[in-house]
Design a protein around this motif. Structure first.
Motif, PDB file in Angstrom:
ATOM      1  N   GLU A 180       7.114   5.142 -13.695  1.00  0.00           N
ATOM      2  CA  GLU A 180       7.508   3.824 -14.213  1.00  0.00           C
ATOM      3  C   GLU A 180       7.109   2.737 -13.237  1.00  0.00           C
ATOM      4  N   LYS A 181       6.836   1.549 -13.756  1.00  0.00           N
ATOM      5  CA  LYS A 181       6.382   0.459 -12.884  1.00  0.00           C
ATOM      6  C   LYS A 181       7.529  -0.080 -12.027  1.00  0.00           C
ATOM      7  N   MET A 182       7.187  -0.448 -10.797  1.00  0.00           N
ATOM      8  CA  MET A 182       8.188  -0.934  -9.854  1.00  0.00           C
ATOM      9  C   MET A 182       8.945  -2.159 -10.372  1.00  0.00           C
ATOM     10  N   LYS A 183       8.291  -2.962 -11.234  1.00  0.00           N
ATOM     11  CA  LYS A 183       8.945  -4.192 -11.707  1.00  0.00           C
ATOM     12  C   LYS A 183      10.189  -3.901 -12.546  1.00  0.00           C
ATOM     13  N   THR A 184      10.321  -2.667 -13.024  1.00  0.00           N
ATOM     14  CA  THR A 184      11.504  -2.330 -13.825  1.00  0.00           C
ATOM     15  C   THR A 184      12.635  -1.780 -12.953  1.00  0.00           C
ATOM     16  N   PHE A 185      12.404  -1.681 -11.627  1.00  0.00           N
ATOM     17  CA  PHE A 185      13.357  -1.015 -10.740  1.00  0.00           C
ATOM     18  C   PHE A 185      14.419  -1.960 -10.184  1.00  0.00           C
ATOM     19  N   SER A 186      15.611  -1.416  -9.958  1.00  0.00           N
ATOM     20  CA  SER A 186      16.659  -2.159  -9.266  1.00  0.00           C
ATOM     21  C   SER A 186      16.312  -2.218  -7.782  1.00  0.00           C
ATOM     22  N   HIS A 187      17.041  -3.051  -7.038  1.00  0.00           N
ATOM     23  CA  HIS A 187      16.780  -3.161  -5.597  1.00  0.00           C
ATOM     24  C   HIS A 187      16.959  -1.807  -4.901  1.00  0.00           C
ATOM     25  N   GLY A 188      18.026  -1.104  -5.267  1.00  0.00           N
ATOM     26  CA  GLY A 188      18.311   0.192  -4.648  1.00  0.00           C
ATOM     27  C   GLY A 188      17.201   1.210  -4.919  1.00  0.00           C
ATOM     28  N   MET A 189      16.639   1.167  -6.135  1.00  0.00           N
ATOM     29  CA  MET A 189      15.552   2.092  -6.472  1.00  0.00           C
ATOM     30  C   MET A 189      14.289   1.765  -5.679  1.00  0.00           C
ATOM     31  N   LYS A 190      13.988   0.468  -5.544  1.00  0.00           N
ATOM     32  CA  LYS A 190      12.818   0.064  -4.736  1.00  0.00           C
ATOM     33  C   LYS A 190      13.000   0.524  -3.292  1.00  0.00           C
ATOM     34  N   GLN A 191      14.228   0.366  -2.812  1.00  0.00           N
ATOM     35  CA  GLN A 191      14.518   0.761  -1.432  1.00  0.00           C
ATOM     36  C   GLN A 191      14.287   2.269  -1.254  1.00  0.00           C
ATOM     37  N   ARG A 192      14.640   3.036  -2.269  1.00  0.00           N
ATOM     38  CA  ARG A 192      14.437   4.492  -2.191  1.00  0.00           C
ATOM     39  C   ARG A 192      12.958   4.850  -2.190  1.00  0.00           C
ATOM     40  N   VAL A 193      12.149   4.081  -2.941  1.00  0.00           N
ATOM     41  CA  VAL A 193      10.698   4.292  -2.895  1.00  0.00           C
ATOM     42  C   VAL A 193      10.208   3.981  -1.474  1.00  0.00           C
ATOM     43  N   GLY A 194      10.779   2.922  -0.900  1.00  0.00           N
ATOM     44  CA  GLY A 194      10.408   2.529   0.469  1.00  0.00           C
ATOM     45  C   GLY A 194      10.745   3.617   1.477  1.00  0.00           C
ATOM     46  N   ILE A 195      11.874   4.269   1.283  1.00  0.00           N
ATOM     47  CA  ILE A 195      12.278   5.354   2.186  1.00  0.00           C
ATOM     48  C   ILE A 195      11.318   6.540   2.003  1.00  0.00           C
ATOM     49  N   ALA A 196      11.011   6.872   0.752  1.00  0.00           N
ATOM     50  CA  ALA A 196      10.107   8.007   0.476  1.00  0.00           C
ATOM     51  C   ALA A 196       8.731   7.772   1.102  1.00  0.00           C
ATOM     52  N   GLN A 197       8.178   6.559   0.950  1.00  0.00           N
ATOM     53  CA  GLN A 197       6.819   6.314   1.477  1.00  0.00           C
ATOM     54  C   GLN A 197       6.786   6.416   3.000  1.00  0.00           C
ATOM     55  N   ALA A 198       7.924   6.133   3.661  1.00  0.00           N
ATOM     56  CA  ALA A 198       7.959   6.217   5.131  1.00  0.00           C
ATOM     57  C   ALA A 198       7.776   7.659   5.609  1.00  0.00           C
ATOM     58  N   PHE A 199       8.110   8.616   4.752  1.00  0.00           N
ATOM     59  CA  PHE A 199       8.005  10.024   5.159  1.00  0.00           C
ATOM     60  C   PHE A 199       6.636  10.646   4.824  1.00  0.00           C
ATOM     61  N   MET A 200       5.807   9.931   4.070  1.00  0.00           N
ATOM     62  CA  MET A 200       4.502  10.496   3.674  1.00  0.00           C
ATOM     63  C   MET A 200       3.630  10.773   4.905  1.00  0.00           C
ATOM     64  N   GLY A 201       2.946  11.894   4.883  1.00  0.00           N
ATOM     65  CA  GLY A 201       2.017  12.236   5.958  1.00  0.00           C
ATOM     66  C   GLY A 201       2.679  12.884   7.151  1.00  0.00           C
ATOM     67  N   ASP A 202       3.949  13.258   7.013  1.00  0.00           N
ATOM     68  CA  ASP A 202       4.688  13.949   8.062  1.00  0.00           C
ATOM     69  C   ASP A 202       4.596  13.250   9.427  1.00  0.00           C
ATOM     70  N   PRO A 203       5.040  11.989   9.511  1.00  0.00           N
ATOM     71  CA  PRO A 203       4.919  11.262  10.779  1.00  0.00           C
ATOM     72  C   PRO A 203       5.849  11.815  11.861  1.00  0.00           C
ATOM     73  N   LYS A 204       5.458  11.605  13.114  1.00  0.00           N
ATOM     74  CA  LYS A 204       6.287  12.016  14.262  1.00  0.00           C
ATOM     75  C   LYS A 204       7.515  11.136  14.381  1.00  0.00           C
ATOM     76  N   LEU A 205       7.301   9.855  14.053  1.00  0.00           N
ATOM     77  CA  LEU A 205       8.368   8.860  14.194  1.00  0.00           C
ATOM     78  C   LEU A 205       8.544   8.115  12.878  1.00  0.00           C
ATOM     79  N   ILE A 206       9.787   8.073  12.414  1.00  0.00           N
ATOM     80  CA  ILE A 206      10.113   7.323  11.202  1.00  0.00           C
ATOM     81  C   ILE A 206      10.922   6.101  11.638  1.00  0.00           C
ATOM     82  N   ILE A 207      10.456   4.925  11.244  1.00  0.00           N
ATOM     83  CA  ILE A 207      11.159   3.691  11.601  1.00  0.00           C
ATOM     84  C   ILE A 207      11.727   3.080  10.317  1.00  0.00           C
ATOM     85  N   LEU A 208      13.032   2.971  10.246  1.00  0.00           N
ATOM     86  CA  LEU A 208      13.676   2.446   9.036  1.00  0.00           C
ATOM     87  C   LEU A 208      14.470   1.188   9.408  1.00  0.00           C
TER      88      LEU A 208
END
Ligand code: ADP
Ligand code: MG
Length: 288
Positions: free
Chosen positions: A128-156
């Motif tokens: 679904e397109k991001m424009k239909t998302f609540s703030h909390g849902m967008k934030q969760r997408v933001g958290i998920a993208q931070a983990f992509m690529g198995d980084p050594k350091l996650i900054i939130l």
């Protein structure tokens, strides 16, 4: 291992960070501080989005100053304000971040995307397109993208803002699990975020790191300083050094919890401090 060495940042005349020294190993490190303390500035520099005015950050011995491109691939970052194109879907965003992080194999990228969308409970909204998302849902997408690529350091940067209690709990559990084999740096101005997930904590105030300790050590800052009792008349009107933590009206009297170096009034009982008490004692009550 992450090493912050003598890090400073000046915006024109304003010193936002003064000579920060800090080491972060595996686990969740909480960065606590009032608004304007410099948390986002520190995180933007660590994420290589901004150059420091002085000092360095080393991620597994690689410097943000001399190897920013390499460092960027080792870091996942959720900015305080996570903006994305409203036409994109979570799958498209995570896939793009995976490419940027160097996950070149398409199948592996697809597996990571579905794994992290599942972890933030967005599998059913993946297309679904991001424009239909609540703030909390967008934030969760933001958290998920931070983990992509198995980084050594996650900054939130303030990841819990806009999350409802259930989402906060899910994030806390996710971080506890991931913190076993990664370094996670989490900023917040909400003390309870630190209490529930972090072991170590740094406190920033006006660009200076005023504490680097365990959560228990921060709590102990208020040992022997938290009092409770029925307030005598005149006390609230003539506060000098004491900080009122909370008040409650009972019949015709006022009951208060107070942060004070010494017994603030007759009949006041000493209490065990909470982490918030420790934080306020450290800041000297200046955020009230
Ligand atoms: P926090 O994230 O702890 O709220 P910030 O890092 O956003 O703190 O800000 C630290 C200080 O630097 C604040 O006084 C803020 O006003 C200032 N600041 C932040 N970004 C800029 C900028 N781009 N230009 C000038 N001053 C800035
Ligand atoms: Mg901030």
């Amino acid at each position: 291992m992450i090493e912050i060495r003598n890090l400073s940042k000046t915006y024109k005349q304003h010193q936002a960070l003064s000579s920060i020294n800090l080491q972060i190993s595996t686990g969740i490190f909480g960065l606590l501080g009032p608004n304007g303390a410099g948390k986002s500035t520190l995180m933007r520099i660590m994420a290589t989005l901004m150059k420091p005015s002085g000092g360095d950050v080393l991620i597994d011995s690689l410097s943000i100053n001399t190897h920013p491109e390499k460092v960027r691939k080792m870091i996942g970052y959720l900015p305080q304000h996570f903006h994305v194109y409203p036409q994109l879907t979570p799958i498209e965003i995570l896939d793009y971040v995976g490419v940027m992080k160097g996950v070149t194999n398409k199948k592996e990228r697809r597996e990571q995307v579905s794994h992290w969308l599942h972890e933030v409970n967005l599998t059913s909204k993946a297309n679904e397109k991001m424009k239909t998302f609540s703030h909390g849902m967008k934030q969760r997408v933001g958290i998920a993208q931070a983990f992509m690529g198995d980084p050594k350091l996650i900054i939130l940067d303030e990841p819990t803002v806009g999350l409802d209690p259930e989402e906060r709990l899910r994030l806390r559990n996710l971080l506890s699990k991931e913190g076993l084999n990664k370094s996670i740096l989490l900023s917040t101005h909400v003390v309870t975020d630190i209490e529930s997930s972090c072991f170590e904590v740094g406190v920033l105030q006006k660009g200076t790191l005023i504490l680097d300790a365990t959560v228990d050590q921060l709590r102990e800052r208020a040992c022997g300083k938290v009092w409770e009792g029925t307030v005598p008349s005149g006390y609230l009107e003539n506060l000098a050094e004491d900080t009122i933590l909370c008040t409650e009206h009972r019949d015709k009297t006022i009951h208060a919890r107070v942060l004070a170096e010494e017994k603030p009034f007759h009949g006041a009982k000493m209490l065990e401090p909470t982490l918030e008490d420790g934080y306020l004692a450290l800041l000297g009550g200046s955020t009230l």
